[in-house]
Design a protein around this motif. Sequence first.
Motif, PDB file in Angstrom:
ATOM      1  N   ARG A 129       0.842  -1.206   0.000  1.00  0.00           N
ATOM      2  CA  ARG A 129       0.000   0.000   0.000  1.00  0.00           C
ATOM      3  C   ARG A 129       0.871   1.248   0.000  1.00  0.00           C
ATOM      4  NH1 ARG A 129      -3.566   2.934  -2.113  1.00  0.00           N
ATOM      5  NH2 ARG A 129      -4.613   4.382  -0.715  1.00  0.00           N
ATOM      6  N   CYS A 130       1.988   1.219   0.713  1.00  0.00           N
ATOM      7  CA  CYS A 130       2.913   2.355   0.710  1.00  0.00           C
ATOM      8  C   CYS A 130       3.439   2.624  -0.699  1.00  0.00           C
ATOM      9  CB  CYS A 130       4.086   2.091   1.655  1.00  0.00           C
ATOM     10  SG  CYS A 130       3.636   2.024   3.395  1.00  0.00           S
ATOM     11  N   VAL A 131       3.769   1.572  -1.424  1.00  0.00           N
ATOM     12  CA  VAL A 131       4.234   1.722  -2.807  1.00  0.00           C
ATOM     13  C   VAL A 131       3.115   2.291  -3.679  1.00  0.00           C
ATOM     14  CG1 VAL A 131       5.127   0.505  -4.838  1.00  0.00           C
ATOM     15  CG2 VAL A 131       6.004  -0.062  -2.557  1.00  0.00           C
ATOM     16  N   GLU A 132       1.882   1.825  -3.484  1.00  0.00           N
ATOM     17  CA  GLU A 132       0.734   2.373  -4.220  1.00  0.00           C
ATOM     18  C   GLU A 132       0.571   3.867  -3.935  1.00  0.00           C
ATOM     19  OE1 GLU A 132      -2.654   0.115  -2.989  1.00  0.00           O
ATOM     20  OE2 GLU A 132      -1.989  -1.701  -4.033  1.00  0.00           O
TER      21      GLU A 132
ATOM     22  N   GLU B  23       6.810  13.963  -5.036  1.00  0.00           N
ATOM     23  CA  GLU B  23       7.857  12.961  -4.915  1.00  0.00           C
ATOM     24  C   GLU B  23       7.214  11.656  -4.455  1.00  0.00           C
ATOM     25  OE1 GLU B  23      10.244  15.174  -2.144  1.00  0.00           O
ATOM     26  OE2 GLU B  23      11.637  15.723  -3.731  1.00  0.00           O
ATOM     27  N   PRO B  24       7.697  10.503  -4.956  1.00  0.00           N
ATOM     28  CA  PRO B  24       7.022   9.232  -4.684  1.00  0.00           C
ATOM     29  C   PRO B  24       7.322   8.628  -3.308  1.00  0.00           C
ATOM     30  CG  PRO B  24       8.876   8.882  -6.151  1.00  0.00           C
ATOM     31  CD  PRO B  24       8.782  10.359  -5.917  1.00  0.00           C
ATOM     32  N   PHE B  25       6.539   9.040  -2.340  1.00  0.00           N
ATOM     33  CA  PHE B  25       6.623   8.489  -0.983  1.00  0.00           C
ATOM     34  C   PHE B  25       5.208   8.280  -0.456  1.00  0.00           C
ATOM     35  CE2 PHE B  25      10.580  10.801  -1.462  1.00  0.00           C
ATOM     36  CZ  PHE B  25      11.514   9.892  -0.982  1.00  0.00           C
ATOM     37  N   GLY B  26       5.020   7.179   0.262  1.00  0.00           N
ATOM     38  CA  GLY B  26       3.731   6.892   0.885  1.00  0.00           C
ATOM     39  C   GLY B  26       3.941   6.135   2.181  1.00  0.00           C
ATOM     40  N   SER B  27       3.034   6.355   3.138  1.00  0.00           N
ATOM     41  CA  SER B  27       3.165   5.741   4.460  1.00  0.00           C
ATOM     42  C   SER B  27       1.804   5.364   5.023  1.00  0.00           C
ATOM     43  CB  SER B  27       3.852   6.698   5.429  1.00  0.00           C
ATOM     44  OG  SER B  27       5.127   7.058   4.955  1.00  0.00           O
ATOM     45  N   VAL B  28       1.814   4.333   5.895  1.00  0.00           N
ATOM     46  CA  VAL B  28       0.599   3.832   6.514  1.00  0.00           C
ATOM     47  C   VAL B  28       0.867   3.635   8.009  1.00  0.00           C
ATOM     48  CG1 VAL B  28      -1.037   1.905   6.570  1.00  0.00           C
ATOM     49  CG2 VAL B  28      -0.063   2.636   4.388  1.00  0.00           C
TER      50      VAL B  28
ATOM     51  N   GLU C 282       0.757   7.076  -6.431  1.00  0.00           N
ATOM     52  CA  GLU C 282      -0.268   8.130  -6.467  1.00  0.00           C
ATOM     53  C   GLU C 282       0.382   9.499  -6.324  1.00  0.00           C
ATOM     54  OE1 GLU C 282      -3.382   7.530  -3.569  1.00  0.00           O
ATOM     55  OE2 GLU C 282      -3.699   5.454  -4.227  1.00  0.00           O
ATOM     56  N   ALA C 283       1.355   9.603  -5.439  1.00  0.00           N
ATOM     57  CA  ALA C 283       2.056  10.875  -5.259  1.00  0.00           C
ATOM     58  C   ALA C 283       2.738  11.293  -6.555  1.00  0.00           C
ATOM     59  CB  ALA C 283       3.073  10.762  -4.123  1.00  0.00           C
ATOM     60  N   LEU C 284       3.448  10.375  -7.172  1.00  0.00           N
ATOM     61  CA  LEU C 284       4.138  10.686  -8.422  1.00  0.00           C
ATOM     62  C   LEU C 284       3.145  11.091  -9.497  1.00  0.00           C
ATOM     63  CD1 LEU C 284       6.800  10.851  -9.953  1.00  0.00           C
ATOM     64  CD2 LEU C 284       6.560   8.401 -10.474  1.00  0.00           C
TER      65      LEU C 284
END
Length: 160
Positions: A15-18, A29-34, A22-24
Amino acid sequence: MAYEPTADELVFLNRCVELAAEALDSADEPFGSVLVSASGEVLFEDRNRTADGDQTRHPEFEIARWAAANMTPGEREAATVFTSGEHCPMCSAAHGWVGLGRIVYVMSSAWLTALRTELGVPPGPVTAIPIQEVVPGLRVDGPVAALEAAMRELHTRACA
């Protein structure tokens, strides 16, 4: 040495990669966190929102803010933050200040720094240092080799 996540942890990391993708797709910048509770419930998730020029809009920082406002100290300590990339020093500090627990990341700051150098991108204004140098004693697991290729592709696209 790479960290081998459990099947449940891999769901959160994917999900973090997804979220990073989405950010990109939104010019960030391509970062995601849960943020995940001790019982395995997703409490909060976010992605980078820096496209407007506010470089403090990292998902890890937003998680720290949300946790401080919505969780007890004990709940924060028992929670885990899953993230596409190792926290920057700003986000590490926010994590430590609000007393959040464990971090699991896909790619290390050192790995991202090396990739950016390889791609000819100048270093950012803040030195990338390991989370444990900012928050000693915190349990941190990563990198996760199984997802590094996906993050490499996103960061390569971001740097193009």
